[in-house]
Design a protein around this motif. Structure first.
Motif, PDB file in Angstrom:
ATOM      1  N   ALA A   1       0.851  -1.197   0.000  1.00  0.00           N
ATOM      2  CA  ALA A   1       0.000   0.000   0.000  1.00  0.00           C
ATOM      3  C   ALA A   1       0.883   1.242   0.000  1.00  0.00           C
ATOM      4  O   ALA A   1       1.224   1.779  -1.048  1.00  0.00           O
ATOM      5  CB  ALA A   1      -0.932  -0.016   1.208  1.00  0.00           C
TER       6      ALA A   1
ATOM      7  N   PHE B   1      -9.420  -5.207   5.705  1.00  0.00           N
ATOM      8  CA  PHE B   1      -9.225  -5.349   4.258  1.00  0.00           C
ATOM      9  C   PHE B   1      -8.413  -4.174   3.719  1.00  0.00           C
ATOM     10  O   PHE B   1      -8.593  -3.042   4.161  1.00  0.00           O
ATOM     11  CB  PHE B   1     -10.581  -5.402   3.538  1.00  0.00           C
ATOM     12  CG  PHE B   1     -11.385  -6.618   3.904  1.00  0.00           C
ATOM     13  CD1 PHE B   1     -11.183  -7.822   3.248  1.00  0.00           C
ATOM     14  CD2 PHE B   1     -12.339  -6.556   4.907  1.00  0.00           C
ATOM     15  CE1 PHE B   1     -11.917  -8.948   3.584  1.00  0.00           C
ATOM     16  CE2 PHE B   1     -13.072  -7.680   5.254  1.00  0.00           C
ATOM     17  CZ  PHE B   1     -12.862  -8.880   4.592  1.00  0.00           C
ATOM     18  N   TYR B   2      -7.537  -4.462   2.761  1.00  0.00           N
ATOM     19  CA  TYR B   2      -6.681  -3.434   2.159  1.00  0.00           C
ATOM     20  C   TYR B   2      -6.780  -3.514   0.642  1.00  0.00           C
ATOM     21  O   TYR B   2      -6.667  -4.596   0.065  1.00  0.00           O
ATOM     22  CB  TYR B   2      -5.224  -3.622   2.613  1.00  0.00           C
ATOM     23  CG  TYR B   2      -5.102  -3.476   4.105  1.00  0.00           C
ATOM     24  CD1 TYR B   2      -4.959  -2.226   4.691  1.00  0.00           C
ATOM     25  CD2 TYR B   2      -5.198  -4.594   4.933  1.00  0.00           C
ATOM     26  CE1 TYR B   2      -4.896  -2.089   6.061  1.00  0.00           C
ATOM     27  CE2 TYR B   2      -5.129  -4.463   6.310  1.00  0.00           C
ATOM     28  CZ  TYR B   2      -4.986  -3.211   6.871  1.00  0.00           C
ATOM     29  OH  TYR B   2      -4.928  -3.076   8.236  1.00  0.00           O
ATOM     30  N   GLU B   3      -7.004  -2.355   0.024  1.00  0.00           N
ATOM     31  CA  GLU B   3      -7.094  -2.256  -1.436  1.00  0.00           C
ATOM     32  C   GLU B   3      -5.687  -2.131  -2.000  1.00  0.00           C
ATOM     33  O   GLU B   3      -5.207  -1.038  -2.273  1.00  0.00           O
ATOM     34  CB  GLU B   3      -7.950  -1.049  -1.826  1.00  0.00           C
ATOM     35  CG  GLU B   3      -9.390  -1.152  -1.375  1.00  0.00           C
ATOM     36  CD  GLU B   3     -10.127  -2.312  -2.039  1.00  0.00           C
ATOM     37  OE1 GLU B   3      -9.878  -2.602  -3.224  1.00  0.00           O
ATOM     38  OE2 GLU B   3     -10.942  -2.951  -1.347  1.00  0.00           O
ATOM     39  N   THR B   4      -5.029  -3.248  -2.131  1.00  0.00           N
ATOM     40  CA  THR B   4      -3.672  -3.309  -2.658  1.00  0.00           C
ATOM     41  C   THR B   4      -3.699  -4.215  -3.882  1.00  0.00           C
ATOM     42  O   THR B   4      -4.747  -4.695  -4.282  1.00  0.00           O
ATOM     43  CB  THR B   4      -2.721  -3.875  -1.587  1.00  0.00           C
ATOM     44  OG1 THR B   4      -3.214  -5.145  -1.137  1.00  0.00           O
ATOM     45  CG2 THR B   4      -2.594  -2.945  -0.389  1.00  0.00           C
ATOM     46  N   ALA B   5      -2.551  -4.437  -4.466  1.00  0.00           N
ATOM     47  CA  ALA B   5      -2.461  -5.357  -5.609  1.00  0.00           C
ATOM     48  C   ALA B   5      -1.481  -6.473  -5.239  1.00  0.00           C
ATOM     49  O   ALA B   5      -0.284  -6.207  -5.199  1.00  0.00           O
ATOM     50  CB  ALA B   5      -1.994  -4.624  -6.862  1.00  0.00           C
ATOM     51  N   PRO B   6      -1.970  -7.652  -4.943  1.00  0.00           N
ATOM     52  CA  PRO B   6      -3.369  -8.073  -4.880  1.00  0.00           C
ATOM     53  C   PRO B   6      -4.041  -7.531  -3.616  1.00  0.00           C
ATOM     54  O   PRO B   6      -3.359  -7.151  -2.664  1.00  0.00           O
ATOM     55  CB  PRO B   6      -3.265  -9.607  -4.809  1.00  0.00           C
ATOM     56  CG  PRO B   6      -1.987  -9.846  -4.074  1.00  0.00           C
ATOM     57  CD  PRO B   6      -1.060  -8.744  -4.543  1.00  0.00           C
ATOM     58  N   PRO B   7      -5.382  -7.512  -3.602  1.00  0.00           N
ATOM     59  CA  PRO B   7      -6.072  -7.128  -2.374  1.00  0.00           C
ATOM     60  C   PRO B   7      -5.663  -8.067  -1.234  1.00  0.00           C
ATOM     61  O   PRO B   7      -5.465  -9.265  -1.453  1.00  0.00           O
ATOM     62  CB  PRO B   7      -7.551  -7.308  -2.717  1.00  0.00           C
ATOM     63  CG  PRO B   7      -7.601  -7.251  -4.208  1.00  0.00           C
ATOM     64  CD  PRO B   7      -6.299  -7.835  -4.683  1.00  0.00           C
TER      65      PRO B   7
ATOM     66  N   ALA C   1      -6.479  -9.330   2.822  1.00  0.00           N
ATOM     67  CA  ALA C   1      -7.303  -9.373   4.022  1.00  0.00           C
ATOM     68  C   ALA C   1      -6.415  -9.883   5.153  1.00  0.00           C
ATOM     69  O   ALA C   1      -5.776 -10.925   5.018  1.00  0.00           O
ATOM     70  CB  ALA C   1      -8.502 -10.283   3.826  1.00  0.00           C
TER      71      ALA C   1
ATOM     72  N   ALA D   1     -12.369 -13.920   0.928  1.00  0.00           N
ATOM     73  CA  ALA D   1     -11.124 -13.146   0.905  1.00  0.00           C
ATOM     74  C   ALA D   1     -10.068 -13.836   0.041  1.00  0.00           C
ATOM     75  O   ALA D   1      -9.342 -13.180  -0.703  1.00  0.00           O
ATOM     76  CB  ALA D   1     -10.612 -12.932   2.320  1.00  0.00           C
TER      77      ALA D   1
ATOM     78  N   ALA E   1     -10.889 -13.313  -3.582  1.00  0.00           N
ATOM     79  CA  ALA E   1     -10.721 -11.937  -4.039  1.00  0.00           C
ATOM     80  C   ALA E   1      -9.283 -11.437  -3.994  1.00  0.00           C
ATOM     81  O   ALA E   1      -8.961 -10.417  -4.591  1.00  0.00           O
ATOM     82  CB  ALA E   1     -11.604 -11.012  -3.197  1.00  0.00           C
ATOM     83  N   GLY E   2      -8.410 -12.143  -3.274  1.00  0.00           N
ATOM     84  CA  GLY E   2      -7.043 -11.649  -3.122  1.00  0.00           C
ATOM     85  C   GLY E   2      -6.189 -12.620  -2.347  1.00  0.00           C
ATOM     86  O   GLY E   2      -6.291 -13.832  -2.516  1.00  0.00           O
TER      87      GLY E   2
END
Length: 154
Positions: A50, A66-72, A74, A95, A98-99
Motif C-alpha cells: 500500500a 481489508f486493504y485495497e492493494t495489488a493483490p487485495p 485481508a 477473501a 478476491a485476493g
C-alpha cells in the motif's frame, strides 16, 4: 528457511520482502506466541503493498481488516475464534477468492488448516531467539519455489 530477526525493523523487513511475491489466492500464516511480532510482520507486508502512511492496526478486535492493494489483502486475527467453522462466517473463503490473506493464529483453523486455504501457503513461525526473534519460513504449493526469492534487508 530460518531468518534471524534482531529487532522490530528486521521483522518489518521480512514482511516487506514477502510482499512483492504475493499473488491472488495466497495465504501467509503467521504462527507464534503472543508478542513475537506477528502483527509487525503483517504491517510490513501490507505497507509494502500500500504505502508507509497506511494505518495497519492489529485486527484483534475487528477479526479482519481489508486493504485495497495489488493483490487485495485481508488481514485476519483468528485468536478469538472458538471453532474452525467460524472462519467461513467471517469471510475467509471470499477473501481468498478476491485476493491474498495474512492470518495470525492459523492454528484456530483446526488440525488441517489446508482444508480452509488454497494450495499456495507460506507459513512463518516466530519464536524467541536471545534478545531477538527467529523466523522459520516454509512454503506449500508455489511458495516452495518462491521462498528462494525472499531476501531480507533490514
Amino acid at each position: 528457511m530460518r531468518v534471524a530477526l534482531a529487532d522490530e525493523a528486521a521483522t518489518t523487513a521480512l514482511g516487506r520482502a514477502i510482499a512483492p511475491l504475493l499473488r491472488l489466492g495466497d495465504a501467509v500464516l503467521l504462527d507464534g506466541p503472543l508478542g513475537m511480532g506477528k502483527s509487525t510482520l503483517a504491517r510490513g507486508l501490507i505497507r509494502a503493498l500500500a504505502s508507509e502512511e497506511v494505518d495497519v492496526p492489529s485486527p484483534t478486535f475487528t477479526i479482519v481488516q481489508f486493504y485495497e492493494t495489488a493483490p487485495p489483502v485481508a488481514h485476519f486475527d483468528l485468536y478469538r475464534l472458538e471453532r474452525p467453522s467460524e472462519a467461513a462466517e467471517i469471510g475467509l473463503d471470499e477473501a481468498l477468492d478476491a485476493g491474498a490473506v495474512v492470518i495470525e493464529w492459523p492454528e484456530r483453523l483446526g488440525e488441517e488448516p489446508e482444508a480452509w486455504l488454497g494450495p499456495d501457503r507460506l507459513t512463518i513461525r516466530l519464536e524467541e531467539d536471545g534478545a531477538g526473534r527467529l523466523a522459520t519460513v516454509s512454503g506449500a504449493g508455489r511458495w516452495e519455489e518462491a521462498l528462494k526469492e525472499i531476501h531480507v534487508r533490514s
